[in-house]
Design a protein around this motif. Structure first.
Motif, PDB file in Angstrom:
ATOM      1  N   ASN A 157     109.520 -10.201 -63.166  1.00 19.42           N
ATOM      2  CA  ASN A 157     108.301  -9.391 -63.172  1.00 19.42           C
ATOM      3  C   ASN A 157     108.625  -7.895 -63.114  1.00 19.42           C
ATOM      4  O   ASN A 157     109.317  -7.435 -62.196  1.00 19.42           O
ATOM      5  CB  ASN A 157     107.427  -9.800 -61.983  1.00 19.42           C
ATOM      6  CG  ASN A 157     106.084  -9.140 -61.985  1.00 19.42           C
ATOM      7  OD1 ASN A 157     105.956  -7.999 -61.565  1.00 19.42           O
ATOM      8  ND2 ASN A 157     105.081  -9.852 -62.466  1.00 19.42           N
ATOM      9  N   LYS A 158     108.120  -7.151 -64.080  1.00 19.25           N
ATOM     10  CA  LYS A 158     108.445  -5.723 -64.163  1.00 19.25           C
ATOM     11  C   LYS A 158     107.916  -4.940 -62.965  1.00 19.25           C
ATOM     12  O   LYS A 158     108.568  -3.999 -62.481  1.00 19.25           O
ATOM     13  CB  LYS A 158     107.908  -5.143 -65.482  1.00 19.25           C
ATOM     14  CG  LYS A 158     108.681  -5.618 -66.715  1.00 19.25           C
ATOM     15  CD  LYS A 158     108.137  -5.001 -67.990  1.00 19.25           C
ATOM     16  CE  LYS A 158     109.052  -5.276 -69.185  1.00 19.25           C
ATOM     17  NZ  LYS A 158     109.317  -6.710 -69.397  1.00 19.25           N
ATOM     18  N   ASN A 159     106.737  -5.289 -62.468  1.00 16.85           N
ATOM     19  CA  ASN A 159     106.208  -4.607 -61.291  1.00 16.85           C
ATOM     20  C   ASN A 159     107.066  -4.892 -60.064  1.00 16.85           C
ATOM     21  O   ASN A 159     107.263  -4.014 -59.209  1.00 16.85           O
ATOM     22  CB  ASN A 159     104.769  -5.038 -61.026  1.00 16.85           C
ATOM     23  CG  ASN A 159     103.803  -4.527 -62.069  1.00 16.85           C
ATOM     24  OD1 ASN A 159     104.031  -3.489 -62.684  1.00 16.85           O
ATOM     25  ND2 ASN A 159     102.723  -5.249 -62.297  1.00 16.85           N
ATOM     26  N   TYR A 160     107.614  -6.097 -59.989  1.00 22.06           N
ATOM     27  CA  TYR A 160     108.448  -6.445 -58.848  1.00 22.06           C
ATOM     28  C   TYR A 160     109.815  -5.774 -58.946  1.00 22.06           C
ATOM     29  O   TYR A 160     110.417  -5.422 -57.925  1.00 22.06           O
ATOM     30  CB  TYR A 160     108.601  -7.965 -58.756  1.00 22.06           C
ATOM     31  CG  TYR A 160     107.328  -8.692 -58.357  1.00 22.06           C
ATOM     32  CD1 TYR A 160     106.121  -8.011 -58.210  1.00 22.06           C
ATOM     33  CD2 TYR A 160     107.320 -10.057 -58.116  1.00 22.06           C
ATOM     34  CE1 TYR A 160     104.959  -8.666 -57.846  1.00 22.06           C
ATOM     35  CE2 TYR A 160     106.165 -10.732 -57.741  1.00 22.06           C
ATOM     36  CZ  TYR A 160     104.987 -10.031 -57.625  1.00 22.06           C
ATOM     37  OH  TYR A 160     103.834 -10.693 -57.262  1.00 22.06           O
ATOM     38  N   SER A 162     110.202  -2.825 -60.217  1.00 18.04           N
ATOM     39  CA  SER A 162     109.885  -1.465 -59.755  1.00 18.04           C
ATOM     40  C   SER A 162     109.796  -1.426 -58.238  1.00 18.04           C
ATOM     41  O   SER A 162     110.260  -0.472 -57.599  1.00 18.04           O
ATOM     42  CB  SER A 162     108.568  -0.992 -60.374  1.00 18.04           C
ATOM     43  OG  SER A 162     108.680  -0.873 -61.778  1.00 18.04           O
ATOM     44  N   ILE A 268     105.631  -5.591 -52.171  1.00 19.52           N
ATOM     45  CA  ILE A 268     104.873  -6.469 -53.058  1.00 19.52           C
ATOM     46  C   ILE A 268     103.678  -7.065 -52.322  1.00 19.52           C
ATOM     47  O   ILE A 268     102.573  -7.160 -52.878  1.00 19.52           O
ATOM     48  CB  ILE A 268     105.791  -7.574 -53.619  1.00 19.52           C
ATOM     49  CG1 ILE A 268     106.834  -6.973 -54.557  1.00 19.52           C
ATOM     50  CG2 ILE A 268     104.972  -8.644 -54.346  1.00 19.52           C
ATOM     51  CD1 ILE A 268     107.922  -7.936 -54.991  1.00 19.52           C
ATOM     52  N   ASP A 271     101.035  -4.439 -52.016  1.00 18.20           N
ATOM     53  CA  ASP A 271     100.445  -4.160 -53.335  1.00 18.20           C
ATOM     54  C   ASP A 271      99.470  -5.254 -53.768  1.00 18.20           C
ATOM     55  O   ASP A 271      98.617  -5.023 -54.628  1.00 18.20           O
ATOM     56  CB  ASP A 271     101.526  -4.010 -54.404  1.00 18.20           C
ATOM     57  CG  ASP A 271     102.302  -2.699 -54.268  1.00 18.20           C
ATOM     58  OD1 ASP A 271     101.850  -1.816 -53.529  1.00 18.20           O
ATOM     59  OD2 ASP A 271     103.364  -2.573 -54.916  1.00 18.20           O
ATOM     60  N   ASN A 272      99.626  -6.457 -53.181  1.00 16.90           N
ATOM     61  CA  ASN A 272      98.798  -7.596 -53.592  1.00 16.90           C
ATOM     62  C   ASN A 272      97.734  -7.967 -52.560  1.00 16.90           C
ATOM     63  O   ASN A 272      97.026  -8.961 -52.738  1.00 16.90           O
ATOM     64  CB  ASN A 272      99.681  -8.800 -53.879  1.00 16.90           C
ATOM     65  CG  ASN A 272     100.413  -8.706 -55.196  1.00 16.90           C
ATOM     66  OD1 ASN A 272      99.897  -9.085 -56.236  1.00 16.90           O
ATOM     67  ND2 ASN A 272     101.627  -8.158 -55.149  1.00 16.90           N
TER      68      ASN A 272
END
Length: 273
Positions: A157-160, A162, A268, A271-272
């Protein structure tokens, strides 16, 4: 038992809903000591479950809280070279996902191929190469788990990714990006093989993780991966690598690895939620 029955067996004994699953690689089990443990389930207690036979892989699920975040730890893997089928090898992560972990953090120890690396380098896995192992998806497809031909363009996952870099930067810990290649093992790579893997586009090589990532991605799980380079596989004509040395380097780097895992999971989670 199939994996659904295994998951139901565990659920009948442990009432716990994890936000994150974390897979601990060779010599990296120290994070288990920092969990506020709610329960443990040994692989050997689960009917039909594959059992880990490798030093440094305890073989248990740990349920609990990491900085108040509900997590399930896979403390020890099983490997293809132990004589299991590839479908058996990925059973523990598939069961972990069925237990409710929609986000999974894969960690491992690896041999460095990128010549800028050194023992102790931490590498964020941005992509992988599976060409040297049998696919864990070979055989009849279970539509309850995935489509027949899952898409693989963004496994990690690209957001993860980052989030991991944010964590490393805040902690002041160097972190590389790289491609991880899995081989079957158990023999370490020959010099010619290492040069070939480097030419193939790999930055690090090891004996796990990619098969897990394939099935978890097919199940729709969001993944993040971190590899600890424990030796330099490239240019290794004059060096001899032992499993004990791999464990020692992983243990020495474990404080940085644990710090990045904790911080990344925290970022993460925030963020969620």
């Amino acid at each position: 038992m199939d994996i659904f029955e295994m998951a139901d067996w565990i659920k009948s004994r442990v009432s716990f809903e994890p936000f994150f699953g974390i897979v601990l690689g060779s010599g990296l089990g120290g994070l288990a000591d920092e969990i506020d443990v709610v329960d443990r389930i040994s692989y050997s207690d689960i009917p039909g479950f594959p059992k880990s036979t490798v030093a440094g892989h305890k073989g248990e699920y740990i349920f609990g809280y990491l900085d108040e975040i509900p997590v399930i730890l896979m403390n020890g893997r099983v490997h293809y070279y132990e004589g299991y089928t590839m479908q058996q090898v990925v059973t523990p992560v598939r069961v972990m996902a069925l237990l409710g972990a929609k986000n999974i953090f894969l960690t491992n120890a690896s041999g460095g191929l990128n010549r800028s690396y050194h023992p102790g380098t931490l590498m964020c896995i941005t992509d992988h190469i599976s060409s040297f192992i049998p696919s864990p998806l070979i055989g009849p497809n279970d539509d309850r788990l995935s489509t027949r031909f899952p898409e693989m363009s963004a496994v990690y996952n690209k957001n993860y990714i980052s989030a991991m870099h944010r964590a490393a930067e805040e902690l002041g810990i160097p972190l590389e990006d790289g491609v991880y290649l899995q081989v079957t093992g158990p023999a370490y790579e020959s010099p010619a093989e290492s040069r070939g893997y480097l030419a193939f586009g790999a930055d690090a090589v090891g004996m796990s993780t990619v098969c897990e990532a394939i099935v978890l991605n097919a199940m729709g799980i969001k993944l993040v991966g971190l590899s600890c380079v424990t030796d330099m596989a490239i240019d290794n004509e004059d060096t001899a690598v032992t499993h004990e040395e791999v464990q020692e380097v992983a243990a020495a780097a474990s404080e940085n690895l644990k710090a990045i895992v904790r911080k990344t999971v925290s970022i993460i989670y925030k963020d969620n939620n």
